[in-house]
Design a protein around this motif. Structure first.
Motif, mmCIF file in Angstrom:
data_model
loop_
_atom_site.group_PDB
_atom_site.id
_atom_site.type_symbol
_atom_site.label_atom_id
_atom_site.label_comp_id
_atom_site.label_asym_id
_atom_site.label_seq_id
_atom_site.Cartn_x
_atom_site.Cartn_y
_atom_site.Cartn_z
ATOM 1 N N LEU A 105 -44.200 40.954 43.336
ATOM 2 C CA LEU A 105 -45.491 41.635 43.467
ATOM 3 C C LEU A 105 -46.522 40.714 44.108
ATOM 4 O O LEU A 105 -46.677 39.555 43.712
ATOM 5 C CB LEU A 105 -46.016 42.064 42.094
ATOM 6 C CG LEU A 105 -45.087 42.889 41.195
ATOM 7 C CD1 LEU A 105 -45.758 43.146 39.844
ATOM 8 C CD2 LEU A 105 -44.693 44.198 41.862
ATOM 9 N N PHE A 107 -50.249 41.090 44.175
ATOM 10 C CA PHE A 107 -51.326 41.928 43.638
ATOM 11 C C PHE A 107 -52.663 41.506 44.232
ATOM 12 O O PHE A 107 -53.039 40.335 44.165
ATOM 13 C CB PHE A 107 -51.390 41.832 42.107
ATOM 14 C CG PHE A 107 -52.588 42.530 41.528
ATOM 15 C CD1 PHE A 107 -52.708 43.912 41.604
ATOM 16 C CD2 PHE A 107 -53.622 41.804 40.932
ATOM 17 C CE1 PHE A 107 -53.828 44.560 41.092
ATOM 18 C CE2 PHE A 107 -54.737 42.438 40.415
ATOM 19 C CZ PHE A 107 -54.838 43.830 40.494
ATOM 20 N N MET A 150 -54.787 49.821 38.245
ATOM 21 C CA MET A 150 -53.707 49.257 39.047
ATOM 22 C C MET A 150 -53.697 47.765 38.811
ATOM 23 O O MET A 150 -54.707 47.079 39.027
ATOM 24 C CB MET A 150 -53.932 49.571 40.519
ATOM 25 C CG MET A 150 -53.609 51.010 40.889
ATOM 26 S SD MET A 150 -51.866 51.399 40.650
ATOM 27 C CE MET A 150 -51.134 50.446 41.973
ATOM 28 N N ILE A 155 -47.646 47.656 35.509
ATOM 29 C CA ILE A 155 -46.217 47.698 35.831
ATOM 30 C C ILE A 155 -45.412 47.076 34.693
ATOM 31 O O ILE A 155 -44.359 47.599 34.293
ATOM 32 C CB ILE A 155 -45.957 46.987 37.173
ATOM 33 C CG1 ILE A 155 -46.655 47.759 38.303
ATOM 34 C CG2 ILE A 155 -44.463 46.850 37.457
ATOM 35 C CD1 ILE A 155 -46.759 47.020 39.611
ATOM 36 N N TRP A 311 -45.601 48.311 51.058
ATOM 37 C CA TRP A 311 -46.873 48.671 50.406
ATOM 38 C C TRP A 311 -47.030 50.177 50.333
ATOM 39 O O TRP A 311 -47.208 50.838 51.339
ATOM 40 C CB TRP A 311 -48.066 48.052 51.136
ATOM 41 C CG TRP A 311 -49.387 48.323 50.465
ATOM 42 C CD1 TRP A 311 -49.584 48.739 49.174
ATOM 43 C CD2 TRP A 311 -50.689 48.201 51.043
ATOM 44 N NE1 TRP A 311 -50.926 48.879 48.908
ATOM 45 C CE2 TRP A 311 -51.628 48.551 50.036
ATOM 46 C CE3 TRP A 311 -51.153 47.822 52.306
ATOM 47 C CZ2 TRP A 311 -53.004 48.555 50.271
ATOM 48 C CZ3 TRP A 311 -52.525 47.809 52.532
ATOM 49 C CH2 TRP A 311 -53.449 48.174 51.523
ATOM 50 N N GLY A 321 -46.569 56.476 42.653
ATOM 51 C CA GLY A 321 -46.675 55.136 42.097
ATOM 52 C C GLY A 321 -45.516 54.787 41.181
ATOM 53 O O GLY A 321 -45.105 53.621 41.100
ATOM 54 N N ILE A 325 -43.611 52.157 43.390
ATOM 55 C CA ILE A 325 -44.206 50.893 42.963
ATOM 56 C C ILE A 325 -43.419 50.345 41.768
ATOM 57 O O ILE A 325 -42.819 49.275 41.841
ATOM 58 C CB ILE A 325 -45.709 51.049 42.607
ATOM 59 C CG1 ILE A 325 -46.517 51.462 43.843
ATOM 60 C CG2 ILE A 325 -46.266 49.742 42.035
ATOM 61 C CD1 ILE A 325 -47.995 51.722 43.585
ATOM 62 N N THR A 326 -43.368 51.103 40.681
ATOM 63 C CA THR A 326 -42.815 50.562 39.433
ATOM 64 C C THR A 326 -41.290 50.508 39.406
ATOM 65 O O THR A 326 -40.719 49.602 38.800
ATOM 66 C CB THR A 326 -43.319 51.386 38.232
ATOM 67 O OG1 THR A 326 -44.748 51.336 38.209
ATOM 68 C CG2 THR A 326 -42.790 50.849 36.919
ATOM 69 N N GLN A 336 -43.374 43.713 47.174
ATOM 70 C CA GLN A 336 -44.344 44.775 47.449
ATOM 71 C C GLN A 336 -45.776 44.339 47.141
ATOM 72 O O GLN A 336 -46.017 43.459 46.323
ATOM 73 C CB GLN A 336 -44.005 46.036 46.667
ATOM 74 C CG GLN A 336 -44.016 45.860 45.161
ATOM 75 C CD GLN A 336 -43.795 47.159 44.414
ATOM 76 O OE1 GLN A 336 -44.292 48.203 44.791
ATOM 77 N NE2 GLN A 336 -43.038 47.096 43.330
ATOM 78 N N VAL A 338 -49.414 45.428 45.647
ATOM 79 C CA VAL A 338 -50.033 46.328 44.667
ATOM 80 C C VAL A 338 -51.541 46.132 44.788
ATOM 81 O O VAL A 338 -52.027 44.995 44.716
ATOM 82 C CB VAL A 338 -49.547 46.014 43.237
ATOM 83 C CG1 VAL A 338 -50.229 46.921 42.219
ATOM 84 C CG2 VAL A 338 -48.031 46.166 43.145
#
Length: 661
Positions: A105, A107, A150, A155, A311, A321, A325-326, A336, A338
């Protein structure tokens, strides 16, 4: 589903962009022959096709022997005598491999601060939090409500729940206390995971306060603990014995936690989505089937490589998401980005700036974001995508609603620089992963079309008795065979599940709720929700096509179209329009409206001319960027809005559009 069978397609689009040879050469699915081979494999042995993928892609603690149990349709079960753990499939399997020390991640906070977490570090954080939950007595089969900004912690919370077999229900951080209360009661939550506040667009927005209000509403006595992540340090009320800081929950906990093996059909999550009545539906997804679909969607649609920086700009509060994402990228071992903030803060160049700084290779966002950023870029040269180095991009994607050809072309030229394919994906909360999409190494592209079915998906356009219609004719979009990552039921309401998605008059096919047509090349064109189909003088027109015609006008940035009852034509078309320039008024507004009506008449035909055009500075959108056409129907009909509007990014816009009448 009464009325004329056919939904007319009036959108004319003839541009085709061939597959880029360099992408085809290195793609996971390289060329149309490879795509067709997968489709034929699924057609010849449908259970065998999915069984091979499930054995190849997923790590099982107990292998399955039965692939599909279709004895009680539509309550299908996949791999249901097998066992696995979703979190272990996202994290543990990477331990001891080169992926372990790779960044999982990147972030970026609202204010621009960047935190990087490797797969090993993410595993350890998930284990510590899972051990904290175990210490509080939480176990497999319980339900947790997650109401978070977020963040890496959001996550971690979802993965920790999956690790213990706790079914999670994520509620978008923009939802009201009332919405939170409804979901907590419906799902039977015993745990809430939240934060003091979230940061969006430079502002701090309280979350814990909304949780307190929701839990004071009655019927929430089952909630034993509220775990609070300290995001801003903002003031919060405290309930001793119930509330616990995140840092205290993980303090002293081991960074190893054995993953609980669960049945393949164990509910991984319940995610609430809007119903046609306004009452939310708790869409329940399984563990194994859902994860398989999520992983394949990342690997095939986005042609995932070890070197990719992926992304997806969605929020974890939506299915996009969850899947992108998760779960999907982590299972595929992909790095990725976030993002906590919004695309317009500190300015509308934020997305392009982040792509440049983080070297994003695959970018996935919503058409509404593209259209609003188009307007901003055309108004301010300094934040136009051409001012940024976007050379890292190789694939760009679209999700959430049909993308009109004009927005498609702008995205392709200005963001993709005419060298990145656009994967315009069609899928839903209920489908769990992609259903119709171009594949970057195989599918020639048509602006405005979501392309061809995902390998293994049996998709068709049918009339109101379930018969497939001829190519070029519109009808109901259906999926004719069950698939592994499909919705299992509506939580606590199996009757509504059957009624909503598997009407007997359509032969028991899954009804997507969208009108669409399929052209002579087999490409699908989604024309909008069935309840967004306009009946004008006996013609059934998809709203998306009228909107596309409006947006093709150089003055128009965005448009949404709804119908209102009309004694002569059945329905009259009402268009809500956002212009690229200033908001017009008086005679100027009348002149622009007349020009736009004539434009639509020329683009589509007189039948599609809006009866009424209202101008606004924006359209009512959820914080995920979806236009709330249901609310616009109330505005068009001059009816009071009784539904909860707290999910809107900009509720005041409803007043402006009402006054524009």
């Amino acid at each position: 589903m009464s009325g004329p069978t056919s939904i007319e397609s009036v959108l004319s689009e003839s541009r085709v962009f061939p597959v880029f040879p360099d992408l085809e050469r290195d793609a996971r699915i390289a060329g149309m022959a490879a795509y067709q081979e997968l489709c034929q494999k699924a057609e010849q042995d449908y259970p065998g096709y999915w069984a091979e993928l499930a054995r190849d892609r997923l790590v099982w603690t107990k292998p399955f022997t039965q692939v599909l149990d279709d004895s009680k349709p539509p309550f299908y079960k996949w791999f249901h005598d097998g066992e696995l753990n979703v979190s272990a499939n996202c994290l543990d399997k990477h331990l001891g491999t080169p992926t372990e020390n790779k960044t999982a991640l990147i972030f970026e906070a609202d204010g621009g601060e960047v935190t990087k977490v490797t797969f090993r570090e993410l595993y350890e954080q998930v284990c510590q939090f899972a051990n904290g939950l175990k210490a509080l007595g939480y176990k497999t089969g319980e339900r947790a409500l997650i109401y978070m900004p977020m963040s890496v912690q959001a996550i971690v919370a979802m993965q920790a729940c999956a690790r213990l077999g706790i079914t999670h229900s994520v509620v978008f951080g923009g939802f009201s206390a009332k919405s939170l209360h409804e979901r907590a009661v419906d799902v039977g939550a015993t745990l809430v995971i939240t934060a003091d506040e979230q940061r969006r667009g430079g502002r701090a927005i309280p979350l814990k306060n909304a949780v307190d209000e929701a839990l004071s509403g009655g019927d929430c006595e089952a909630v034993r603990h509220v775990i609070v992540y300290k995001r801003t340090g903002g003031p919060v009320a405290w309930h001793e014995g119930r509330d616990l800081w995140w840092e205290d929950a993980v303090k002293g906990q081991s960074s190893d936690c054995p993953a609980v093996s669960v049945n393949a059909e164990h509910p991984l999550f319940v995610l609430y989505t809007s119903g046609s009545t306004g009452k939310p539906k708790g869409v329940q997804h399984s563990s194994a089937g859902y994860l398989l679909g999520a992983m394949l969607s990342v690997q095939w649609t986005f042609d995932a490589k070890d070197s990719d920086v992926f992304w997806c700009t969605a929020d974890i509060g939506w299915v996009t998401g969850h899947t992108f994402i998760t779960y999907g990228p982590l299972a595929a071992g992909v790095t990725q980005v976030v993002f906590e903030g919004v695309p317009t803060y500190p300015d509308a160049g934020r997305f392009w700036n982040m792509i440049e700084r983080h070297g994003v290779t695959v970018f996935y966002t919503a058409p509404t974001a593209i259209r609003s950023l188009t307007k901003a870029a055309e108004a301010d040269e300094a934040i136009h995508p051409k001012q940024y180095n976007l050379d890292s991009l190789r694939i760009i994607g679209s999700v959430g609603e049909p993308i009109n050809p004009e927005a498609w072309m702008w995205y392709f030229k200005n963001v993709g620089r005419e060298r990145c394919p656009i994967v315009d994906t069609w899928w839903q909360t209920e489908t769990g992963g992609h259903v119709i999409t171009p594949l970057p190494g195989a599918t020639p592209l048509k602006p405005g079309s979501c392309g061809l079915p995902f390998p293994g998906m049996d998709v068709a356009i049918v009339d109101e008795v379930g018969e497939e219609v001829e190519r070029g004719n519109g009808g109901f979009l259906v999926i004719r065979k069950p698939w592994p990552n499909m919705i299992r039921t509506i939580w606590g309401d199996p009757d509504r599940f059957v009624k909503s998605y598997f009407p007997p008059e359509l032969k028991g096919y899954y009804l997507a709720g969208d009108g669409a047509q399929r052209d002579t090349d087999g490409y699908f064109w989604v024309m909008g929700r069935i309840d967004d189909v306009l009946n004008v003088s006996g013609h059934r027109l998809g709203t998306m096509e009228v909107e596309s015609a409006l947006v093709a006008h150089p003055l128009v940035a965005e448009a949404a179209v709804v119908g209102k009852p009309d004694p002569t034509t059945g329905e009259a078309i009402v268009a809500f329009v956002v212009l690229n320039g200033d908001l017009p008024s008086g005679e100027e507004a009348d002149k622009v409206a007349a020009d736009l009506r004539n434009w639509v008449g020329k683009e589509i035909g007189p039948i599609a001319k809006p009866r009424e055009i209202r101008f606004g500075e924006n359209l009512p959108k959820t914080r995920s960027g979806k236009i709330m056409r249901r609310l616009l129907r109330f505005v068009a009909n001059n009816e009071p809005i009784t539904q909860d509007v707290s999910t809107l990014e900009n509720p005041a816009i409803l007043d402006q559009l009402s006054e524009a009448h």
